[in-house]
Design an enzyme around this catalytic site. Structure first.
Site, mmCIF file in Angstrom:
data_model
loop_
_atom_site.group_PDB
_atom_site.id
_atom_site.type_symbol
_atom_site.label_atom_id
_atom_site.label_comp_id
_atom_site.label_asym_id
_atom_site.label_seq_id
_atom_site.Cartn_x
_atom_site.Cartn_y
_atom_site.Cartn_z
ATOM 1 N N ALA A 230 14.004 38.187 120.004
ATOM 2 C CA ALA A 230 15.207 38.196 119.169
ATOM 3 C C ALA A 230 14.850 38.182 117.693
ATOM 4 O O ALA A 230 13.717 37.866 117.309
ATOM 5 C CB ALA A 230 16.079 36.984 119.500
ATOM 6 N N SER A 231 15.835 38.538 116.877
ATOM 7 C CA SER A 231 15.727 38.458 115.418
ATOM 8 C C SER A 231 16.898 37.640 114.894
ATOM 9 O O SER A 231 17.995 37.665 115.464
ATOM 10 C CB SER A 231 15.758 39.858 114.793
ATOM 11 O OG SER A 231 14.664 40.638 115.255
ATOM 12 N N VAL A 232 16.650 36.914 113.791
ATOM 13 C CA VAL A 232 17.689 36.079 113.201
ATOM 14 C C VAL A 232 18.027 36.619 111.817
ATOM 15 O O VAL A 232 17.138 36.871 111.003
ATOM 16 C CB VAL A 232 17.230 34.612 113.105
ATOM 17 C CG1 VAL A 232 18.337 33.739 112.514
ATOM 18 C CG2 VAL A 232 16.827 34.083 114.472
ATOM 19 N N GLY B 63 14.184 35.594 110.336
ATOM 20 C CA GLY B 63 13.043 35.343 111.203
ATOM 21 C C GLY B 63 13.059 36.294 112.382
ATOM 22 O O GLY B 63 14.093 36.880 112.725
ATOM 23 N N GLN B 64 11.887 36.467 112.993
ATOM 24 C CA GLN B 64 11.778 37.417 114.100
ATOM 25 C C GLN B 64 10.801 36.901 115.131
ATOM 26 O O GLN B 64 9.751 36.345 114.797
ATOM 27 C CB GLN B 64 11.300 38.781 113.566
ATOM 28 C CG GLN B 64 11.476 39.918 114.548
ATOM 29 C CD GLN B 64 11.279 41.265 113.864
ATOM 30 O OE1 GLN B 64 10.633 41.358 112.820
ATOM 31 N NE2 GLN B 64 11.856 42.315 114.427
ATOM 32 N N GLY B 65 11.185 37.037 116.408
ATOM 33 C CA GLY B 65 10.333 36.627 117.505
ATOM 34 C C GLY B 65 10.183 37.740 118.528
ATOM 35 O O GLY B 65 10.599 38.882 118.290
ATOM 36 N N ASP C 24 8.666 24.390 122.265
ATOM 37 C CA ASP C 24 8.158 25.206 121.161
ATOM 38 C C ASP C 24 8.379 24.497 119.817
ATOM 39 O O ASP C 24 8.848 25.090 118.856
ATOM 40 C CB ASP C 24 8.831 26.584 121.146
ATOM 41 C CG ASP C 24 8.055 27.602 120.296
ATOM 42 O OD1 ASP C 24 6.890 27.314 119.947
ATOM 43 O OD2 ASP C 24 8.622 28.669 119.970
ATOM 44 N N LYS D 133 21.597 35.120 115.812
ATOM 45 C CA LYS D 133 20.394 35.449 116.570
ATOM 46 C C LYS D 133 20.738 36.609 117.495
ATOM 47 O O LYS D 133 21.548 36.469 118.414
ATOM 48 C CB LYS D 133 19.924 34.239 117.381
ATOM 49 C CG LYS D 133 18.592 34.457 118.091
ATOM 50 C CD LYS D 133 18.089 33.154 118.712
ATOM 51 C CE LYS D 133 16.693 33.329 119.315
ATOM 52 N NZ LYS D 133 16.160 32.063 119.859
#
Length: 721
Positions: free
Chosen positions: A21-23, A16-18, A135, A38
């Protein structure tokens, strides 16, 4: 490859990516254990220091099975970027579960309850520790499969979380716009200046949207063109929503807003669960914070649902399966009221069978004494309600059309929508077939009960006839034995005549019951043939076969959409796949309509006719039973009257014998006649026999009265059927 001191991962293993940060999926260098890391990007370091460390501090404070675990905080070797090492959930997020075509119309009821239980437990742990998440959304709820195959959901991504007591406020804005509280949406998405402060209840709004999404497969608030394309209308829908409404939509451009106060008919949740869930959604999807529930009430109401047990009830007359949610400590009376709300069948008219046996349900006892039920083995409710069958939406109405040109993203979206409608058709086909099975099985059980009633009543009638025949035969023999004076007694003659009439009535009742038995046997044979036809039905297999082929093409489209374009040959194959996919979908829906829906509707019509026969037969048996009971009662009275006459005659004979002893001996008769002593003994025997006969008739009458009462009264008041 990237690494920290103890963990290693490849950038291709992105989970996942925000924005900050990226996981990634990573492994422990020593044990090989899978974890999620993360990794924060440079943008994250532009935030204030206290914001950067907030996620670490929050996760270190939490320890719960429904909160993602933090194992360590490390740094990468070169850039020394911060890395959170966390628990790895191999089954993706709740969002990925909902994006699967199988769940296009929401989760199955059992899985939804797991989500509800996990989210409520995780949020309760957050509030106990004074933390607001800010969130909450399906993408931040991870799924893990437990050792016994059960789903476990965990809250994750605490980048926006902070410590906040119930009475505290905050002004910073975080979250994902579709799940944002309208006050936060106004400032964060519409960029409108406002001085509002926000409390912990903003999480409740996000939970409400998330639960609605999980229950239905779609968002509750949808403007024309979608939430991200029509933000002003999105804000209007959420802020203008009437009290009690749980969803709103704009169907056409510049069209009116339409409100929903219930979950859609395509939802997989039972009406029993919906009736519990909808009030919760209505009260947490409330814009005004003063009107919105607090967490205490939210936890109380959701816990109330989760502590309930479900009792499956199939209304045989209506041909509908119901899920009744009650507490184990509730009484049968409360259970019957809950059934009343769902079926409109009053408690006094509710009668139940389970696995072919009558259920004795005393209103005052605990509901935990009800047998364990399942959807395939429910309580069968018998009543006089009108058959209506399952209400559902035709999946064909939800099938999108492919665009003529090759558009990889559009084709993927269309295939996903069509496949979702296909899975909905498969689910409905199973429900319709199961409904037919439950209808036939329930009717078979009722037939068995009615046959048992016939046998019981017939046995009583035959016993009564045997006694009456014996009595009449004895009287005839006594008159032949030299008692012409009894024949001359008008009352005795009339009583004997009445006994013969009653015997004839009972004979007709016996014949009537045997004819009813034949009719029931004939109907039972019809049921056996119908059940064989249901078991031989192959529509489910045909639909599944189409879905398997469609799913294969869908996966090809899913891969193709990630590519910038297709070569000529690949494009031709893609066009053929679209054509085949459309043909398969058409075939699937045709099977559903012709093999499932039409057969189900025909079975409903037949079921209605059979139910009318059952009710008529039941009423007929009740009337016959009443007639038999009346005959037995009258015969009992006649026998008692005859017994009195015999006693009087016996007494008279005693007096005559005493007088005869003092008188001269009578002349010798040409034919021998019984002596007064013989007559006296015979009369006494007759008297005793009449008393025994009256007693037997009384016992028979009690049996037949119970049978009549069983046929006429519901279990709720008598305890028997």
């Amino acid at each position: 490859m990237q690494s920290t001191a103890n963990y290693l991962w490849h950038t291709d293993d992105l989970l996942g990516q925000g924005a900050t940060a990226s996981v990634y999926k990573a492994r422990n260098k020593k044990s090989g254990e899978l974890v999620a890391v993360k990794v924060f990007n440079t943008t994250s370091y532009l935030r204030p220091r206290e914001v950067q460390v907030r996620e670490f501090e929050v996760l270190r404070k939490l320890n719960h099975q429904n909160i993602i675990k933090l194992f360590a905080v490390e740094e990468t070797g070169g850039s020394r970027q911060k890395v959170l090492v966390m628990e790895y959930c191999s089954s993706g997020s709740l969002l990925s579960v909902l994006e699967s075509p199988e769940n296009a119309f929401g989760l199955p009821e059992d899985e939804f309850l797991v989500v509800l239980r996990c989210v409520v437990a995780g949020m309760n742990h957050l509030r106990e520790n004074g933390i607001v998440h800010r969130d909450i959304k399906p993408g931040n709820i991870m799924r893990l499969v437990g050792e016994e195959g059960q789903s476990i959901y965990k809250l994750t991504d605490f980048g926006a979380a902070r410590e906040l007591d119930d009475d505290e406020k905050f002004v910073s804005v975080y979250g994902t716009e579709e799940y944002l509280h309208p006050d936060m949406y106004e400032r964060a998405v519409l960029r409108k200046p406002q001085q509002k402060a926000f409390g912990v209840t903003v999480d409740l709004w996000s939970i409400g949207v998330t639960l609605y999404h999980a229950a239905t497969g779609s968002l509750p608030f949808i403007p024309f063109g979608g939430p991200r394309r029509n933000k002003e209308i999105m804000y209007r829908i959420t802020t203008e929503k009437p009290a009690g409404a749980i969803a709103g939509a704009q169907r056409r451009e510049n069209g009116p807003l339409e409100w929903s106060y219930t979950l859609p008919i395509t939802c997989q949740l039972s009406l029993g669960l919906q009736s519990q869930l909808v009030p919760i959604l209505a009260n947490i999807l409330e814009v005004e914070q003063a009107k919105c529930w607090g967490f205490d009430q939210f936890f109380a109401e959701t816990s109330d649902i989760l502590q309930r047990v479900v009792i499956h009830v199939f209304s045989l007359s209506q041909a509908v399966l119901h899920h009744v949610y009650i507490h184990a400590h509730n009484t049968i009376a409360i259970f019957q009221e809950a059934v009343h709300k769902q079926t409109s069948v009053a408690p006094r008219h509710q009668e139940y069978l389970f696995e072919g046996h009558l259920c004795v349900l005393e209103p005052s006892i605990s509901a935990q004494h009800i047998a364990h039920t399942t959807a395939s083995s429910p309580l069968t409710l018998f009543s006089t309600a009108i058959p209506k069958g399952l209400a559902f939406r035709d999946p064909a109405l939800d099938v999108p059309k492919f665009v003529p040109k090759v558009d990889l993203q559009a084709d993927y979206n269309t295939a996903k929508g069509v496949l979702g409608a296909g899975y909905q058709a498969l689910r409905l086909a199973r429900v319709l077939l199961d409904g037919q099975e439950l209808m036939l099985r329930g009717l078979h059980w009722v037939m068995e009960v009615l046959q048992a009633t016939c046998r019981r009543t017939l046995e009583v009638v035959r016993t009564s006839l045997l006694y009456l025949s014996s009595s009449l035969g004895t009287e005839r023999s006594s008159s032949v034995a030299g008692m012409p004076e009894i024949q001359e007694l008008k009352v005795a003659a009339e009583l004997r005549s009445r006994l013969r009439t009653l015997a004839e009535v009972l004979s007709r009742c016996s014949q009537n019951i045997m004819e009813t038995q034949e009719s029931l046997s004939s109907l039972s044979q019809e049921l056996v043939k119908s059940r064989d036809q249901v078991h031989e039905d192959r529509s489910i297999q045909q639909i599944q076969c189409c879905l398997d082929k469609m799913n294969f093409i869908y996966k090809q489209f899913k891969k193709s959409r990630m590519r910038p374009g297709l070569g000529y040959n690949e494009e031709q194959i893609h066009k053929l796949d679209k054509m085949n996919f459309s043909h398969l979908a058409k075939r699937l829906l045709q099977v559903f309509q012709e093999e499932c829906v039409q057969k189900y509707q025909a079975s409903l019509v037949t079921h209605g006719k059979r139910m009318r026969v059952v009710h008529e037969t039941r009423n007929h048996l009740r009337l016959v039973g009443c007639s038999v009971a009346a005959c037995n009662t009258e015969a009992q009275g006649v026998q008692e009257s005859l017994s009195k006459i015999l006693e009087e005659l016996s007494h008279q004979l005693l007096q005559d014998r005493a007088k005869g002893a003092q008188a001269s001996p009578p002349p010798i008769a040409p034919y021998p006649s019984p002596t007064p002593k013989d007559l006296l003994l015979h009369m006494q025997e007759l008297c005793e026999g009449m008393k025994l006969l009256a007693s037997d008739l009384l016992d028979n009458n009690r049996i037949i009265e119970r049978t009549v009462k069983d046929l006429g009264d519901p279990l709720g008041s008598t305890g028997v059927w």
